[in-house]
Design an enzyme around this catalytic site. Sequence first.
Site, short mmCIF file in Angstrom:
data_model
loop_
_atom_site.label_atom_id
_atom_site.label_comp_id
_atom_site.label_asym_id
_atom_site.label_seq_id
_atom_site.Cartn_x
_atom_site.Cartn_y
_atom_site.Cartn_z
N LYS A 33 98.54 95.21 -31.66
CA LYS A 33 98.30 93.90 -31.97
C LYS A 33 99.02 93.25 -33.14
O LYS A 33 99.55 92.06 -33.13
CB LYS A 33 96.83 93.43 -32.39
CG LYS A 33 96.36 92.48 -32.91
CD LYS A 33 94.71 92.57 -32.99
CE LYS A 33 94.40 93.51 -34.17
NZ LYS A 33 94.11 92.88 -35.33
N THR A 34 99.13 93.67 -34.33
CA THR A 34 99.67 93.34 -35.56
C THR A 34 101.16 93.54 -35.27
O THR A 34 101.74 92.42 -35.83
CB THR A 34 99.27 94.22 -36.83
OG1 THR A 34 97.77 94.42 -36.80
CG2 THR A 34 99.68 93.68 -38.06
N ASP A 217 95.10 85.71 -36.39
CA ASP A 217 95.07 87.21 -36.29
C ASP A 217 93.16 87.30 -36.02
O ASP A 217 92.76 86.34 -36.56
CB ASP A 217 95.29 88.18 -37.49
CG ASP A 217 95.23 89.73 -36.97
OD1 ASP A 217 95.06 89.86 -35.50
OD2 ASP A 217 95.26 90.42 -37.82
N GLU A 218 92.82 88.17 -35.35
CA GLU A 218 91.28 88.58 -35.28
C GLU A 218 90.52 87.20 -34.91
O GLU A 218 89.43 86.78 -35.62
CB GLU A 218 90.83 89.00 -36.54
CG GLU A 218 91.54 90.25 -36.95
CD GLU A 218 91.04 91.86 -36.48
OE1 GLU A 218 90.44 91.50 -35.27
OE2 GLU A 218 91.20 92.67 -36.93
N GLN A 248 86.02 92.94 -29.47
CA GLN A 248 85.60 93.37 -30.79
C GLN A 248 85.18 92.37 -31.61
O GLN A 248 85.35 92.66 -32.93
CB GLN A 248 87.04 94.11 -31.34
CG GLN A 248 87.64 95.34 -30.78
CD GLN A 248 88.79 95.84 -31.53
OE1 GLN A 248 88.51 96.45 -32.44
NE2 GLN A 248 89.88 95.73 -30.71
N ARG A 612 88.34 104.19 -32.36
CA ARG A 612 88.64 104.22 -33.79
C ARG A 612 89.40 105.75 -33.73
O ARG A 612 90.02 106.18 -34.41
CB ARG A 612 87.64 104.46 -35.01
CG ARG A 612 86.93 103.40 -35.26
CD ARG A 612 87.96 102.08 -35.49
NE ARG A 612 88.03 101.26 -34.25
CZ ARG A 612 88.85 100.32 -33.88
NH1 ARG A 612 89.98 100.28 -34.93
NH2 ARG A 612 89.05 99.80 -32.88
#
Length: 744
Positions: A33-34, A217-218, A248, A612
Site C-alpha cells: 500500500k505505502t 492513506d488509511e 482493517q 501481522r
Amino acid sequence: MSSLLENLNPEQRAAVTLPAEHALVLAGAGSGKTRVLTTRIAWLIAQGAARPAEILAVTFTNKAAKEMSARLAALLPLDVRGMWIGTFHGLSNRLLRTHYKEAGLPQTFQILDSADQLAAVKRLLKALNVDEERFPPRELAQFINASKEQGLRAEAVEAWDEPTRRRVELLVEYERQCQREGVVDFAELLLRAHELLSRNEPLLHHYQQRFRHVLVDEFQDSNPLQYRWLKRFAGGGAALFAVGDDDQSIYGFRGAEVANLRTFEREFGVRHLIRLEQNYRSFSNILDAANALIRNNSQRLGKNLWTERGGGEPLRLYAAGNDTEEARFIADETRTLLRQGHRPGEIAVLYRANAQSRVVEHALFSAGIAYRVYGGLRFFERQEVKHALAYLRLVANRHDDTAFARVVNFPVRGIGSRTLEQLQELARSHDESLWAASARLSGRSGQSLTAFMRLVDAMAEGCAGIRLAELIEQVLKHSGLRAHYQSERDAQDRVANLEELVHAAGQFEAEHAGAVALDSAPLAPGGDANGDRRAEPLIEFLTYAALESGEHQAGAGQEAIQLMTVHAAKGLEFDAVFLTGLEEGLFPHENSIEQDRGLEEERRLMYVAVTRARKRLYLTLSEARMLHGQTRYRLPSRFIEEIPPELIQRQSVAPAAARGTSSMPMAHRPGPAVRAATPGRAAGAREAELAHGLRIGQSVHHARFGQGVILGAEGRGTDARVQVQFTQAGVKWLALSVAKLTPA
DNA sequence: TGGGAGTGCTTTTTT
DNA sequence: AGCACTCCCA
C-alpha cells in the site's frame, strides 16, 4: 522513470499510473500500500503530470508521514519540500499558522493535547460550579470531541434532552474559554481549518487551484470531519486518490467511519477501483486463516488475500489453564525461537488490552528475555516534561490558563488552592485570564503571586536572542523544577527526562534551522508577505511537542521482544507473532459483543492481528485469567473456531519444556488434550467447578430467562457470579447465591 | 501544604 | 490487583 514501475505487480502498476482522476485503492494487508502511494506521487512528478507543489498527501500518524517523505526522497532526485505531506493535524496547523488572522486565532496559538484538554474542561466545570458527578469531565471532553469530529459546532448539535442541552451549553463555554486563552484542541485544528476554507472563498480558491492531487492513506480510519476536510481541498477539480482497507478499520470506537469508503465512491463518482490482493508478507496458511475469519463479516467491499509463497507452517494453538501458564508458554517458545537464531525484534506478543501485558512481562523477565512494551506514556506527556513546557507556554502566551494553573504552584511556592480559587473567580468575573487576574490580586494577596509573575516575565525577557535549549536550561534552573526533582527520592528518571528535553530542543533547533522552504506556488492571498516565514522557534517547538509527542518514545529496541496491543501493531509485521488472550469476553471484548457493529470491528481487529505474522503465528488462550482483581473463567474465542481447523496445529506442551530446558514445573504442564475443548476439567478444575456442579460452557435453565449457556464466571463463595448467554433473553450476569440455575 | 486513607474505575488510541 | 483521583487531617 520506467524504473519506477519495475517490480510492481499489474494491479500496483495500474494504480500508480491511473489518470488524474478520483481513485480508490483497496489495499489488503501486506499488499504494498505505502509503496503504491509513494510511487504514484513519484510517477506523477516524473511524468511531468504534476509539480511537487501540486501534491497534498495526508496521513493519520506522524510516523506514516515521515515514512512517506523518506521513501519519496529516495525515489525522486528533486526536492520534495514543495509538497505538503503530513497528518491531518499537522497540515491543519500549517494552514492555521499561515492564516491565523483569517482563522481568528492569535499568532501564538497553542495546541492542547488530550490531557490539557481534560484539565481545561475540569477547570471550566469548577468555575461554573457544575456537578462533576452529573457531568463527568471525561465524558464532556468526549462529547466535545465527538461533536467536532462530526463537523458540528454547538448550534448544530441536536439536543433533545435536558442533559444534552446542558452539554451543548458547556461546549459553548468551553469554546469561549479556549478562544480567550488562545488555545485549540486537536479536533479544533481540523474543524477550524475546514471552516477557514469553507467561508473564505479566495483562500479556498487558492488552495484548490494549487493542489491538483490529493492523496490519502488509511482512508478507512477517517471520521466525518476528515472526510469533509478532504472534500474541501479536492473540491475544485483535484484528483483524490484514496488508499484504504475496509477490513482493517479498527477505530470506529473513536469516530472513524468505514462508510467513508463507499460515500467517497458515490459522491465523487469514482471510476477507478483497484484491489491489491497479492500479499508479500505472509505464508498462505496465515493468509487463509485471515481470509476465513474476515469472511464472517457482512458489509465488506470484498477482497481475498493470496500469495505466491507456499503454505508455510501451520498456526499453533496453545490453551493454558491460567494466564501465568500462558505467559510461561510464551517465554519458553520465545527462548526456543531465539536459540534458533530469530532476532528478538522480529518476535511480537500481541494482546487486546494493555492490562494483559503484565503477566507476560513477568514471565519474560523471569526468563531473562529482553522485551519492550509499546504504548503508555510518551516523552512529551510525562508530567515533568509537561511542567517544563508549561513555563515555556507561559513565556509564549501569558494567557494560557492551562499552563498557568499547572505551574503557578509547582514547584511549591506558597500559592495554595485558596488563592487559586480566588484567581479563578476574579478571572471569571472580569472575563480575563488567570494571569490578568493575578495582576489585580498580586498587589494585595501577597508576594508569592508577584514573584511568580516576575519569574515568568524574567524568563521571557531572557529568552531574546538565546537558543531554545538554553532557554529551557534557564527555565529548569530558575523555576526550581530541576532542583525539585533532584531532591525527590525515586525521581532520577524525571531529572534525566528534563535533561533530555534540553537535548531534544537543541536537536530540534539544529534540524529545523532554515529548513522551511519557500513554497514555489504563488502566495496565498492574505498570506504572509514573506511566504512561509519561519515562525518563532519557541512556538514551533511547542507545536512539535503537542503534535508529535510520540516521536521521542521511539528508542525502538531492535534487540528486544515487542509487546503491544493489536491496535498498536497495525502497519507492523513480524516473523513470529503470539496472539494472546483469545477468550470470549476479552477478544472479542465483552463490551463489543452486544452489537453487530462492535463484533465486526473486533473481528477486523483479529484480522489485523493475524496478518501481522510473516512466518509463524501462535494463538494462545487461558481458561482462567486474573482480571480486575478477580479470577475469571471464559470460553475460547469464537474467532478460533472461525479459522479452518486444518490450518491449526494444537500444541499442548511447550517444546522447550518437553526437552527439559524449561523452568516450568512439570506438575503444571497441561494435559494432552486442548484444554479449551474441555473447559472446567483440566488443571485448575477445582476453581473452574462452580457451585452446584455448574461449569463454563454448560447448558443451564433459568425460571425466567429460559435456556442458556454459561459463558464465564467470577468471584467465589457468596460473591460468585456467572455470565449466561440465554437463547431468548441475551447475555446476563447472575449471582449464583440468588439466581436459580439448574443444569439443562 | 502535603501526605495518607478511602473510593472508583478498568478496551482499543493518534493527533 | 493496580492506579488515579479526591478528601480530610496534621
